[in-house]
Design a protein around this motif. Structure first.
Motif, mmCIF file in Angstrom:
data_model
loop_
_atom_site.group_PDB
_atom_site.id
_atom_site.type_symbol
_atom_site.label_atom_id
_atom_site.label_comp_id
_atom_site.label_asym_id
_atom_site.label_seq_id
_atom_site.Cartn_x
_atom_site.Cartn_y
_atom_site.Cartn_z
ATOM 1 N N ALA A 72 0.831 -1.295 -0.134
ATOM 2 C CA ALA A 72 -0.121 -0.014 -0.121
ATOM 3 C C ALA A 72 0.925 1.251 -0.008
ATOM 4 O O ALA A 72 0.621 2.094 -0.722
ATOM 5 C CB ALA A 72 -1.028 -0.103 1.163
ATOM 6 N N GLY A 73 1.790 1.070 0.827
ATOM 7 C CA GLY A 73 2.777 2.435 0.904
ATOM 8 C C GLY A 73 3.680 2.746 -0.539
ATOM 9 O O GLY A 73 3.708 3.914 -0.965
ATOM 10 N N VAL A 75 2.776 1.446 -3.506
ATOM 11 C CA VAL A 75 1.846 1.909 -4.729
ATOM 12 C C VAL A 75 1.076 3.415 -4.627
ATOM 13 O O VAL A 75 1.365 4.206 -5.385
ATOM 14 C CB VAL A 75 0.636 0.919 -4.787
ATOM 15 N N GLY A 76 1.106 3.832 -3.140
ATOM 16 C CA GLY A 76 0.649 4.964 -2.875
ATOM 17 C C GLY A 76 1.594 6.017 -3.212
ATOM 18 O O GLY A 76 1.348 7.137 -3.897
ATOM 19 N N GLY A 77 3.073 5.805 -2.607
ATOM 20 C CA GLY A 77 3.981 6.409 -3.087
ATOM 21 C C GLY A 77 4.070 6.764 -4.519
ATOM 22 O O GLY A 77 4.486 7.903 -5.061
ATOM 23 N N MET A 78 4.151 5.657 -5.167
ATOM 24 C CA MET A 78 4.577 5.772 -6.627
ATOM 25 C C MET A 78 3.462 6.750 -7.350
ATOM 26 O O MET A 78 3.547 7.516 -8.248
ATOM 27 C CB MET A 78 4.517 4.407 -7.462
ATOM 28 N N SER A 79 2.129 6.464 -6.879
ATOM 29 C CA SER A 79 1.060 7.454 -7.424
ATOM 30 C C SER A 79 1.074 9.024 -7.071
ATOM 31 O O SER A 79 0.134 9.586 -7.613
ATOM 32 C CB SER A 79 -0.237 6.672 -7.424
ATOM 33 N N THR A 80 1.569 9.103 -6.045
ATOM 34 C CA THR A 80 1.920 10.738 -5.752
ATOM 35 C C THR A 80 2.917 11.468 -5.714
ATOM 36 O O THR A 80 3.070 12.755 -5.681
ATOM 37 C CB THR A 80 1.390 10.768 -4.177
ATOM 38 N N VAL A 81 4.048 10.822 -5.641
ATOM 39 C CA VAL A 81 5.569 11.407 -5.674
ATOM 40 C C VAL A 81 5.522 12.217 -6.943
ATOM 41 O O VAL A 81 6.275 13.380 -6.604
ATOM 42 C CB VAL A 81 6.495 10.552 -5.315
ATOM 43 N N LEU A 82 5.409 11.845 -8.082
ATOM 44 C CA LEU A 82 5.522 12.487 -9.150
ATOM 45 C C LEU A 82 4.710 14.107 -9.397
ATOM 46 O O LEU A 82 4.847 14.753 -10.252
ATOM 47 C CB LEU A 82 5.695 11.744 -10.518
ATOM 48 N N ASN A 83 3.436 13.879 -8.810
ATOM 49 C CA ASN A 83 2.403 14.784 -9.127
ATOM 50 C C ASN A 83 2.237 15.795 -7.860
ATOM 51 O O ASN A 83 1.471 16.660 -7.790
ATOM 52 C CB ASN A 83 1.021 14.525 -9.470
ATOM 53 N N GLY A 84 3.103 15.445 -6.716
ATOM 54 C CA GLY A 84 3.257 16.510 -5.670
ATOM 55 C C GLY A 84 2.055 16.517 -4.756
ATOM 56 O O GLY A 84 1.759 17.331 -3.884
ATOM 57 N N ARG A 85 1.214 15.292 -4.607
ATOM 58 C CA ARG A 85 0.144 15.236 -3.742
ATOM 59 C C ARG A 85 0.479 14.837 -2.361
ATOM 60 O O ARG A 85 0.478 13.648 -2.069
ATOM 61 C CB ARG A 85 -0.955 14.392 -4.225
ATOM 62 N N TRP A 86 1.162 15.744 -1.686
ATOM 63 C CA TRP A 86 1.992 15.344 -0.450
ATOM 64 C C TRP A 86 1.182 14.861 0.683
ATOM 65 O O TRP A 86 1.683 13.957 1.575
ATOM 66 C CB TRP A 86 2.801 16.351 -0.010
ATOM 67 N N TRP A 91 0.844 9.610 3.733
ATOM 68 C CA TRP A 91 0.194 8.324 4.529
ATOM 69 C C TRP A 91 1.105 7.115 3.912
ATOM 70 O O TRP A 91 1.212 6.078 4.614
ATOM 71 C CB TRP A 91 -1.227 8.187 3.909
ATOM 72 N N SER A 92 1.436 7.247 2.766
ATOM 73 C CA SER A 92 2.281 6.083 2.013
ATOM 74 C C SER A 92 3.606 6.013 2.774
ATOM 75 O O SER A 92 4.059 4.680 3.052
ATOM 76 C CB SER A 92 2.518 6.473 0.574
#
Length: 148
Positions: A72-73, A75-86, A91-92
């Motif tokens: 979960a961490g 997948v969540g990190g991969m889906s947020t790190v590049l678009n800046g949804r910190w 949470w990831s």
């Protein structure tokens, strides 16, 4: 092969366009995307082939929880790190740190209850957790990347 021009952007134009969408520092974000992918892969491998020493301490049900935290961490990190949804990246990171913490507790327990030293493993876990703690410190004040 001809050089890229405004009318002939070259064969890597699509990749360049994707890369340009990532805000600075691009290389750091790409590195963390790789680390999130490693966390995901670690979770999947742990779920499918749990280490016997850890499964013996935790039991199968907790191994599923532990590996799911990494998945979960990651997948969540991969889906947020590049678009800046910190907000969601935090949470990831928390999920990954909980997974590292569980593994660290097991390693520490095994250090005292089985033969041999587990301190090297524990040290490597602290180093791994440190990478995510640094990222957490970098993004803690905002819910999104203010450079976007």
């Amino acid at each position: 092969m001809t050089a890229p021009t405004p009318t002939n952007p070259g064969r890597f134009a699509a990749l360049r366009s994707l890369w340009d969408r990532v805000t600075e520092p691009r290389r750091l974000k790409a590195l963390y995307a790789f680390l999130y992918a490693v966390a995901t892969g670690t979770g999947v491998v742990t779920l499918l082939f749990p280490p016997q020493s850890v499964e013996g301490v935790l039991g199968r049900a907790l191994v599923v929880v532990w590996s799911s935290l990494f998945i979960a961490g990651g997948v969540g990190g991969m889906s947020t790190v590049l678009n800046g949804r910190w907000k969601w990246e935090r949470w990831s990171i928390g999920s990954i740190l909980m997974g590292i913490g569980i593994y660290g507790a097991v390693v520490l327990s095994l250090h005292f209850t089985s033969s041999g030293s587990r301190l090297t493993q524990l040290g490597v876990l602290v180093l791994a957790a440190g990478l995510f703690v640094v990222k957490l410190e970098l993004i803690r004040w905002y819910s999104f990347d203010p450079r976007r």
